[in-house]
Motif scaffolding. Structure first.
Motif, mmCIF file in Angstrom:
data_model
loop_
_atom_site.group_PDB
_atom_site.id
_atom_site.type_symbol
_atom_site.label_atom_id
_atom_site.label_comp_id
_atom_site.label_asym_id
_atom_site.label_seq_id
_atom_site.Cartn_x
_atom_site.Cartn_y
_atom_site.Cartn_z
ATOM 1 N N GLN A 50 15.294 -33.955 7.722
ATOM 2 C CA GLN A 50 14.932 -35.042 6.810
ATOM 3 C C GLN A 50 13.491 -34.965 6.309
ATOM 4 N N SER A 51 12.571 -34.750 7.237
ATOM 5 C CA SER A 51 11.160 -34.794 6.847
ATOM 6 C C SER A 51 10.828 -33.650 5.891
ATOM 7 N N TYR A 52 11.466 -32.489 6.110
ATOM 8 C CA TYR A 52 11.201 -31.352 5.210
ATOM 9 C C TYR A 52 11.797 -31.622 3.839
ATOM 10 N N ALA A 53 13.093 -31.959 3.808
ATOM 11 C CA ALA A 53 13.802 -32.073 2.531
ATOM 12 C C ALA A 53 13.189 -33.170 1.666
ATOM 13 N N ASN A 54 12.881 -34.319 2.257
ATOM 14 C CA ASN A 54 12.348 -35.418 1.444
ATOM 15 C C ASN A 54 10.968 -35.113 0.889
ATOM 16 N N ALA A 55 10.251 -34.192 1.530
ATOM 17 C CA ALA A 55 8.919 -33.821 1.043
ATOM 18 C C ALA A 55 8.978 -32.628 0.099
ATOM 19 N N GLY A 56 10.176 -32.082 -0.118
ATOM 20 C CA GLY A 56 10.305 -30.930 -1.005
ATOM 21 C C GLY A 56 9.879 -29.628 -0.344
ATOM 22 N N ALA A 57 9.737 -29.647 0.980
ATOM 23 C CA ALA A 57 9.338 -28.426 1.703
ATOM 24 C C ALA A 57 10.593 -27.697 2.173
ATOM 25 N N LEU A 58 10.478 -26.400 2.370
ATOM 26 C CA LEU A 58 11.624 -25.650 2.881
ATOM 27 C C LEU A 58 11.789 -25.938 4.368
ATOM 28 N N VAL A 59 13.056 -26.047 4.780
ATOM 29 C CA VAL A 59 13.395 -26.188 6.195
ATOM 30 C C VAL A 59 13.110 -24.839 6.859
ATOM 31 N N PRO A 60 12.628 -24.803 8.117
ATOM 32 C CA PRO A 60 12.331 -23.511 8.750
ATOM 33 C C PRO A 60 13.542 -22.563 8.763
ATOM 34 N N ASP A 61 13.263 -21.272 8.556
ATOM 35 C CA ASP A 61 14.322 -20.263 8.420
ATOM 36 C C ASP A 61 15.361 -20.321 9.549
ATOM 37 N N GLY A 62 14.878 -20.421 10.780
ATOM 38 C CA GLY A 62 15.802 -20.370 11.929
ATOM 39 C C GLY A 62 16.864 -21.455 11.854
ATOM 40 N N LEU A 63 16.466 -22.646 11.408
ATOM 41 C CA LEU A 63 17.402 -23.775 11.346
ATOM 42 C C LEU A 63 18.428 -23.573 10.236
ATOM 43 N N VAL A 64 17.965 -23.116 9.067
ATOM 44 C CA VAL A 64 18.899 -22.907 7.946
ATOM 45 C C VAL A 64 19.835 -21.746 8.262
ATOM 46 N N ASN A 65 19.285 -20.671 8.838
ATOM 47 C CA ASN A 65 20.133 -19.520 9.170
ATOM 48 C C ASN A 65 21.285 -19.947 10.084
ATOM 49 N N ARG A 66 20.994 -20.874 11.007
ATOM 50 C CA ARG A 66 22.037 -21.326 11.934
ATOM 51 C C ARG A 66 23.177 -22.015 11.195
ATOM 52 N N ILE A 67 22.825 -22.898 10.239
ATOM 53 C CA ILE A 67 23.922 -23.598 9.554
ATOM 54 C C ILE A 67 24.707 -22.642 8.641
ATOM 55 N N VAL A 68 24.016 -21.636 8.099
ATOM 56 C CA VAL A 68 24.712 -20.657 7.246
ATOM 57 C C VAL A 68 25.645 -19.791 8.103
ATOM 58 N N GLU A 69 25.148 -19.348 9.246
ATOM 59 C CA GLU A 69 25.959 -18.510 10.135
ATOM 60 C C GLU A 69 27.233 -19.246 10.536
ATOM 61 N N ASP A 70 27.060 -20.517 10.867
ATOM 62 C CA ASP A 70 28.180 -21.338 11.282
ATOM 63 C C ASP A 70 29.201 -21.468 10.137
ATOM 64 N N ARG A 71 28.696 -21.725 8.934
ATOM 65 C CA ARG A 71 29.585 -21.937 7.779
ATOM 66 C C ARG A 71 30.313 -20.637 7.398
ATOM 67 N N LEU A 72 29.581 -19.498 7.432
ATOM 68 C CA LEU A 72 30.197 -18.225 7.037
ATOM 69 C C LEU A 72 31.259 -17.759 8.026
ATOM 70 N N SER A 73 31.213 -18.293 9.256
ATOM 71 C CA SER A 73 32.193 -17.860 10.264
ATOM 72 C C SER A 73 33.509 -18.628 10.100
ATOM 73 N N GLN A 74 33.546 -19.598 9.188
ATOM 74 C CA GLN A 74 34.790 -20.357 9.015
ATOM 75 C C GLN A 74 35.791 -19.554 8.173
ATOM 76 N N PRO A 75 37.093 -19.739 8.475
ATOM 77 C CA PRO A 75 38.117 -18.857 7.887
ATOM 78 C C PRO A 75 38.154 -18.845 6.365
ATOM 79 N N ASP A 76 37.763 -19.935 5.694
ATOM 80 C CA ASP A 76 37.855 -19.938 4.231
ATOM 81 C C ASP A 76 36.858 -18.974 3.596
ATOM 82 N N CYS A 77 35.919 -18.434 4.389
ATOM 83 C CA CYS A 77 34.941 -17.481 3.843
ATOM 84 C C CYS A 77 35.415 -16.027 3.994
ATOM 85 N N ASN A 78 36.559 -15.828 4.644
ATOM 86 C CA ASN A 78 37.020 -14.454 4.879
ATOM 87 C C ASN A 78 37.301 -13.693 3.589
ATOM 88 N N GLY A 79 37.757 -14.418 2.557
ATOM 89 C CA GLY A 79 38.096 -13.754 1.299
ATOM 90 C C GLY A 79 36.956 -13.754 0.300
#
Ligand code: AMP
Length: 215
Positions: A50-79
């Motif tokens: 919240q504090s990053y996004a509302n200030a227009g700052a980028l969220v730290p890489d490690g945190l964003v990478n985690r949500i991307v990794e999680d999302r890409l592992s879902q079956p709808d991304c296989n194709g």
């Protein structure tokens, strides 16, 4: 196809992403949307974002990478999938290459939608969304019907002050991502000026996808 859509905030990535996902039948993965959902739900990660996004700052890489990794592992991304708003730093781009390679996958094409900052400022500061339907309007270019106008809201990071910060972040950090994909021979530059259908035509053309009207 595994795709990335790059461009400054307000370049029209979200709008064009819809056309691409419809044409190719792949999910759109917007890290901004994932981050806003986590903030709305006030998950522990969401409270951190919240504090990053509302200030227009980028969220730290490690945190964003985690949500991307999680999302890409879902079956709808296989194709295939379309990443929108990620990667935004060189470190995220390098992480993504490694994470995909570990899963035997790779990025097939990166589309960069280019628009001048002055145009972006005009587009974004007039942007309003309907909290009931999620529909996004523009006070001048795409005005809402009178009966929904009163309930429209502005994203807290769409004000001029915060947008200026977001554009600075983009020019400082995300611009490093462009030469990275250029070196890999994956980058296509798209002129983001013009009407939504005009830009859509260019985007789908760069992907070699025929545009069908009416759908
Ligand atoms: P967007 O809707 O893509 O403009 O993202 C809104 C906000 O979410 C950004 O201003 C950042 O605070 C955060 N965000 C989205 N994607 C990323 C990313 N790839 N890296 C870091 N922060 C991000």
């Amino acid at each position: 196809m595994n795709l990335i859509l790059l461009g400054a905030p307000g370049a029209g990535k979200g709008t064009q992403a819809e056309a691409i996902t419809r044409a190719l039948g792949i999910p759109q993965i917007s890290t901004g949307d994932l981050i806003r959902a986590a903030i709305r739900e006030q998950t522990p990660l969401g409270r951190e974002f919240q504090s990053y996004a509302n200030a227009g700052a980028l969220v730290p890489d490690g945190l964003v990478n985690r949500i991307v990794e999680d999302r890409l592992s879902q079956p709808d991304c296989n194709g295939g999938f379309l990443l929108d708003g990620f990667p935004r730093t060189l470190a995220q781009a390098e992480w993504l290459t490694g994470a995909l390679a570990a899963a035997g996958r790779r990025i097939d094409r990166v589309l960069l939608v280019e628009v001048d900052d002055a145009v972006i400022l005009e587009r974004i500061t007039g942007r309003r969304s309907d909290p009931e339907t999620g529909r996004v309007y523009h006070v001048t270019f795409d005005p809402p019907p009178a009966d929904v106008a009163a309930r429209l809201v502005q994203r807290p990071d769409d004000t001029e002050a915060v947008l200026t910060k977001r554009l600075r972040e983009y020019h400082e950090k995300t611009n490093q991502v462009v030469p990275y994909y250029e070196r890999l021979g994956l980058l296509s530059r798209i002129d983001g000026l013009g009407s939504v259908p005009e830009v859509r035509q260019r985007v789908l053309g760069a992907l070699g996808v025929e545009h069908r009207t009416g759908g």
